[in-house]
Design an enzyme around this catalytic site. Structure first.
Site, PDB file in Angstrom:
ATOM      1  N   ASP A 177      -7.054   4.668  -4.542  1.00 57.74           N
ATOM      2  CA  ASP A 177      -7.655   4.538  -3.209  1.00 57.74           C
ATOM      3  C   ASP A 177      -8.257   5.911  -2.938  1.00 57.74           C
ATOM      4  O   ASP A 177      -8.478   6.686  -3.895  1.00 57.74           O
ATOM      5  CB  ASP A 177      -6.602   4.132  -2.162  1.00 57.74           C
ATOM      6  N   LYS A 234       0.866  -1.184   0.000  1.00 54.91           N
ATOM      7  CA  LYS A 234       0.000   0.000   0.000  1.00 54.91           C
ATOM      8  C   LYS A 234       0.898   1.227   0.000  1.00 54.91           C
ATOM      9  O   LYS A 234       2.061   1.151   0.397  1.00 54.91           O
ATOM     10  CB  LYS A 234      -0.893  -0.009   1.246  1.00 54.91           C
TER      11      LYS A 234
END
Ligand code: NDP
Length: 443
Positions: free
Chosen positions: A165, A125
């Protein structure tokens, strides 16, 4: 002290300043206890210590120039957590709240989520504390280009493949793609969520929300009901929230709320998703503008979605947006199922409260895995130089979500915890990664 308790104690001591990471690690480790303690090999091979510590954490400076010529500096992150199952994969988030703790919690969860999809992808991430909100298109482009000027060194179609995201839409991905191509001269699928004219996949935009509803419906069916006719409350009004609301309504549910960080709307007649798409995706406006389209709806500043009576609650905004008092209000109002669209939207005590009160609970790492699964399908299409139709991708997505639910349901039953889908998701995700790590030796 047991192996798990010892690892958790070390996590808490070593990372005391990373509350979100500790929360995610506690949730996972506590629930895989039964699997880990049943076989001493996990301790012998140090699987948990190796899972907890990312392979690599990259933190870098991102300078950029605003439209007035003023220089700003933000911080960029990429945590490449674990690649036992495939290239690192996980989105980049642009939001002022991004810090190492947030990126680590997201990356850690991503390992298990990606494992659950059954596809060959590892966990990672990244992101930045840059806020695209209120910035001009040129400012966003300059930021994205400078973000890639450093990050491109660590990415590649077989190495690490980021995606979007919070705050990272097709626009930001396009800018990052352009700069990666400029720096490497390589036209490869090193990022997903791309535009349809340059390698993106049909149905990627819809995938996380659609997948959430497919999985929730599967969970309801396994418990003798379905979404048809159910009243749903949705939080957020971004990518996940919009397509969650759209699919829920397509399957006969009635979505009565949506929100953003300023406030929330209540539309008793059922939210007009096209109006939300116009406001959020096209005009990049605020959810308060919904009243222009539906004057009979109500807008309230601040939080409040979880106080609304519903059958199904679908948190789709951000982490820790549904706390213990919200869980109590939902249960008191007759809510019977929760599906997490956002990552870790419910606090640990809220999850416990739902389970104790027999609320069907679909945890994020299973419920929102449709996004990354479809990103993996985008990678496949890029490698094959082919494009699948919307229907083909959507059908594969449905198959994956049905299979994920089956896996976590069976994993929960196998360890004597039928109906505990949190435990089922963590155990099913863990087994696969742990076996691959052990097979690959100590590296
Ligand atoms: P978006 O940026 O498109 O939308 C986020 C929404 O949540 C917006 O309505 C935003 O409001 C609201 N929000 C964000 N931060 C906060 C905050 N701190 N407080 C209150 N509201 C907030 O993001 P996505 O829809 O892509 O992501 C939402 C969640 O889903 C995240 O947890 C993400 O990690 C998760 N997720 C996303 C996937 C995807 O494919 N996009 C895949 C899997 C998980 P505002 O506009 O006012 O900021």
């Amino acid at each position: 002290m047991s192996y798990i308790d010892n690892v958790l104690k070390n996590v808490k001591e070593l990372h005391a300043a990373q509350p979100e990471f500790i929360q995610a690690a506690t949730e996972v480790l506590d629930t895989i206890r039964v699997a880990v303690e049943a076989d001493s090999k996990y301790e012998k091979y140090g699987v948990l210590e190796r899972l907890i510590e990312p392979d690599r954490q990259i933190i870098f400076r991102v300078p950029w120039v605003d439209d007035k010529g003023q220089v700003h500096v933000n911080r960029g992150y990429r945590v490449q957590y674990n690649n036992a199952l495939g290239p690192y994969k996980g989105g980049n988030r642009f939001h002022p709240s991004v810090n190492l703790s947030v990126v680590k919690f997201l990356g850690f969860e991503q390992i298990f989520k990606n494992s659950l999809t059954g596809l060959p992808i590892g966990g990672a991430k990244g992101g930045s504390d840059f806020d695209p909100k209120g910035k001009s298109e040129q400012e966003v482009m300059r930021f994205c280009h400078n973000f890639m000027n450093e990050l491109y060194k660590y990415l590649g179609q077989d190495i690490d493949v980021p995606a979007g995201d919070i705050g990272v839409t097709a626009r930001e991905i396009g800018f990052m793609y352009g700069q990666f191509k400029k720096l490497t001269d390589s036209y490869e699928g090193f990022i997903t969520g791309k535009g349809l004219t340059y390698g993106g996949s049909l149905a990627r935009k819809e995938a996380t929300g659609f997948g959430l509803i497919y999985l929730v419906n599967e969970m309801l069916k396994a418990n003798g009901t379905n979404i048809d006719g159910k009243v749903c409350t949705v939080s957020g009004s971004g990518n996940v929230a919009i397509y969650t609301a759209q699919k829920a309504q397509e399957l006969g549910g009635k979505v009565v709320t949506m929100s953003d960080s300023n406030g929330w709307i209540y539309d008793e007649a059922g939210v007009d998703v096209d109006a939300v798409i116009q406001i959020k995706e096209i005009e990049r406006g605020r959810i308060s503008e919904y009243l222009k389209y539906r004057p009979n709806a109500k807008y309230t500043e601040g939080k409040g979605v979880w106080g609304v009576k519903c059958d199904i609650a679908l948190p789709c905004a951000t982490q820790n947006e549904l706390l213990i008092d919200d869980a109590k209000a939902l249960v008191a109002n007759g809510c019977t199922a929760v599906g997490e669209g956002a990552n870790m939207p419910s606090s640990l005590d809220a999850v416990e409260y739902f389970m104790a009160n027999k609320v069907l609970f679909a945890p994020a790492k299973a419920a929102n895995a449709g996004g990354v699964a479809t990103s993996a399908m985008e990678m496949s299409q890029n490698s094959m130089r082919l494009s699948w139709t919307f229907e083909e991708v959507d059908q594969k997505l449905q198959g994956i979500m049905v299979n994920i639910f089956k896996n976590l349901d069976e994993a929960a039953k196998k360890v004597g915890a039928e109906g505990n889908y949190v435990l089922g998701a963590n155990v099913a995700g863990f087994y696969k990664v742990a076996e691959a790590m052990i097979a690959q030796g100590v590296v």
